[in-house]
Design a protein around this motif. Sequence first.
Motif, short mmCIF file in Angstrom:
data_model
loop_
_atom_site.label_atom_id
_atom_site.label_comp_id
_atom_site.label_asym_id
_atom_site.label_seq_id
_atom_site.Cartn_x
_atom_site.Cartn_y
_atom_site.Cartn_z
N SER A 1 55.49 -28.93 23.42
CA SER A 1 54.72 -29.74 23.61
C SER A 1 53.54 -30.30 23.22
N ASN A 2 53.20 -31.30 23.44
CA ASN A 2 51.26 -30.99 23.50
C ASN A 2 51.21 -30.74 25.22
N ASN A 3 51.87 -30.66 25.88
CA ASN A 3 51.19 -30.17 27.11
C ASN A 3 50.87 -29.75 27.27
N ASP A 4 50.62 -28.14 26.34
CA ASP A 4 49.66 -27.06 26.43
C ASP A 4 48.16 -27.98 26.42
N ILE A 5 48.17 -28.57 25.48
CA ILE A 5 46.27 -29.45 25.20
C ILE A 5 46.77 -30.40 26.27
N VAL A 6 47.15 -30.92 25.93
CA VAL A 6 47.29 -31.99 27.42
C VAL A 6 47.30 -31.92 28.42
N ILE A 7 46.63 -32.36 29.19
CA ILE A 7 46.85 -31.48 30.82
C ILE A 7 47.32 -33.09 31.40
N ALA A 8 46.56 -34.12 31.53
CA ALA A 8 47.01 -35.90 31.83
C ALA A 8 46.65 -36.64 31.52
N SER A 9 47.15 -37.42 31.64
CA SER A 9 46.73 -39.04 30.87
C SER A 9 46.66 -39.48 31.93
N SER B 1 50.20 -19.94 25.75
CA SER B 1 50.50 -21.55 24.71
C SER B 1 50.71 -20.99 23.59
N LEU B 2 50.11 -19.79 23.68
CA LEU B 2 49.95 -17.92 22.53
C LEU B 2 50.77 -17.42 22.63
N GLY B 3 51.85 -17.45 23.55
CA GLY B 3 52.49 -16.31 23.78
C GLY B 3 52.46 -15.19 24.26
N TYR B 4 51.41 -15.05 25.17
CA TYR B 4 50.65 -13.18 25.67
C TYR B 4 51.30 -13.10 27.06
N PHE B 5 51.05 -14.16 27.22
CA PHE B 5 51.99 -14.24 29.13
C PHE B 5 52.78 -15.34 29.39
N ASP B 6 53.67 -15.09 30.69
CA ASP B 6 54.62 -16.05 30.25
C ASP B 6 54.60 -17.06 31.95
N TYR B 7 54.08 -17.58 31.97
CA TYR B 7 53.38 -18.02 33.54
C TYR B 7 53.92 -19.86 32.87
N SER B 8 53.83 -20.68 34.34
CA SER B 8 54.58 -21.98 34.03
C SER B 8 53.55 -22.82 33.57
N ILE B 9 53.34 -23.37 32.92
CA ILE B 9 51.97 -24.90 32.71
C ILE B 9 52.50 -25.24 33.70
N ASN B 10 53.06 -25.56 34.39
CA ASN B 10 52.87 -26.50 35.78
C ASN B 10 52.16 -25.82 37.11
N LEU C 1 42.25 -17.71 16.12
CA LEU C 1 42.70 -16.51 17.63
C LEU C 1 43.58 -14.83 17.49
N LYS C 2 45.16 -15.93 17.14
CA LYS C 2 46.18 -14.78 17.36
C LYS C 2 46.41 -13.67 16.88
N GLY C 3 46.29 -12.62 17.63
CA GLY C 3 45.82 -10.77 16.63
C GLY C 3 44.69 -10.45 16.13
N ASN C 4 43.65 -10.94 16.78
CA ASN C 4 42.49 -10.13 17.14
C ASN C 4 41.69 -9.35 18.47
N ALA C 5 42.23 -8.36 17.78
CA ALA C 5 41.81 -7.34 18.57
C ALA C 5 40.98 -7.16 19.86
N LEU D 1 41.54 -19.10 34.71
CA LEU D 1 42.51 -20.35 34.46
C LEU D 1 43.01 -20.64 33.14
N SER D 2 41.12 -21.17 32.19
CA SER D 2 41.67 -21.45 31.37
C SER D 2 41.79 -20.70 30.19
N LEU D 3 41.30 -19.37 30.03
CA LEU D 3 42.15 -17.87 29.49
C LEU D 3 43.41 -18.24 30.03
N VAL D 4 43.98 -18.03 30.99
CA VAL D 4 45.59 -17.33 30.76
C VAL D 4 46.11 -18.83 30.49
N ARG D 5 45.61 -20.76 30.59
CA ARG D 5 46.97 -20.90 30.26
C ARG D 5 47.10 -21.06 28.27
#
Length: 329
Positions: free
Chosen positions: A6-14, A280-289, A240-244, A272-276
Amino acid sequence: MDNYNSNNDIVIASKITLVRNLSDTVFVRRMSDDIAKSVSKKVFACIKNSPLGKEFDLINLQDLSKAKAQSYVEKGLISDRFLSNEKANSFLLSKDNDICVMINEEEHIKITAYEQGDNIIQAYNKANDVDDVFINGLKIAFSSRFGFLTSSPMYLGTGLKASLILHLPALNRNNLISRLSSMVNKLGMSLNSAFENQAGDIFVLSNLVTLGVTEKASLDNLNAVSAQIIMQERNARQQLKGNADFEDKLYRNLGILKLARKLNTEEMLGGLSLVRLACSLGYFDYSINLLNEMLANLFDATLVDSSNSDLSQTMCETLRAQIIREKLA
């Protein structure tokens, strides 16, 4: 992984803010202390005697520790202006801490409602329910020509400020924020960094026009502009994806967060911005919440308040790093 489709990877809050004034009372800047107290009593009584009465607590500023009060500021529930205003002495806070009503901040009543993620309509509905209580129970200043009357021209008309808190690391990395800000400004909106030095790549998109428009039009316009920004951010992320070098930066950053013994606020936001972004690009598997929770609760005053101890700056940085290590383990 949750909510990354969904858009929640980009929109943190309303966030929705509605401001109102009492028609039979002078504006806040001209108030005496007695009038300010009278307004507080009227506003609280209006809510207490409504169907929403059990959902809110009245919080007196003088009952709060400095850390607790500043923690509410860090979370966007009250403002620095409110804390420094001698006429402001209390506010209403919902049990879920997602709706706040500041009394005698800049205007008599300022309703702020939050929703997680891309849910501006839901946030508006929350604020509007509270607004209806005041409109039905108090004499609200309104003009058939101008709309809701306010001391500040930035709210005159609808009295509505709608905001989306956006995570835009890829666009910021490509130095496109300034150009975006100029473009949205021409459309009657603003795009500003949430923190100094653009820390955390977090930006706030808000409407600027309140006179001569409807609330619905403001929300529709905000959603239309945000959709374009979201699309641009997604495209930039995919590039950015795939850039070494980029991938190396993501993994190095995660290693630092998992091992660091001290982190200041800017380091926390950037890390935390970089982890987030990586999630979103599938590198890590942490909860957005989980990531949103850390972004909201690891500022200095909130750490001091939650620890129930008088932490020094160094102690805050140490505790912050410890919490992040444990959450990302």
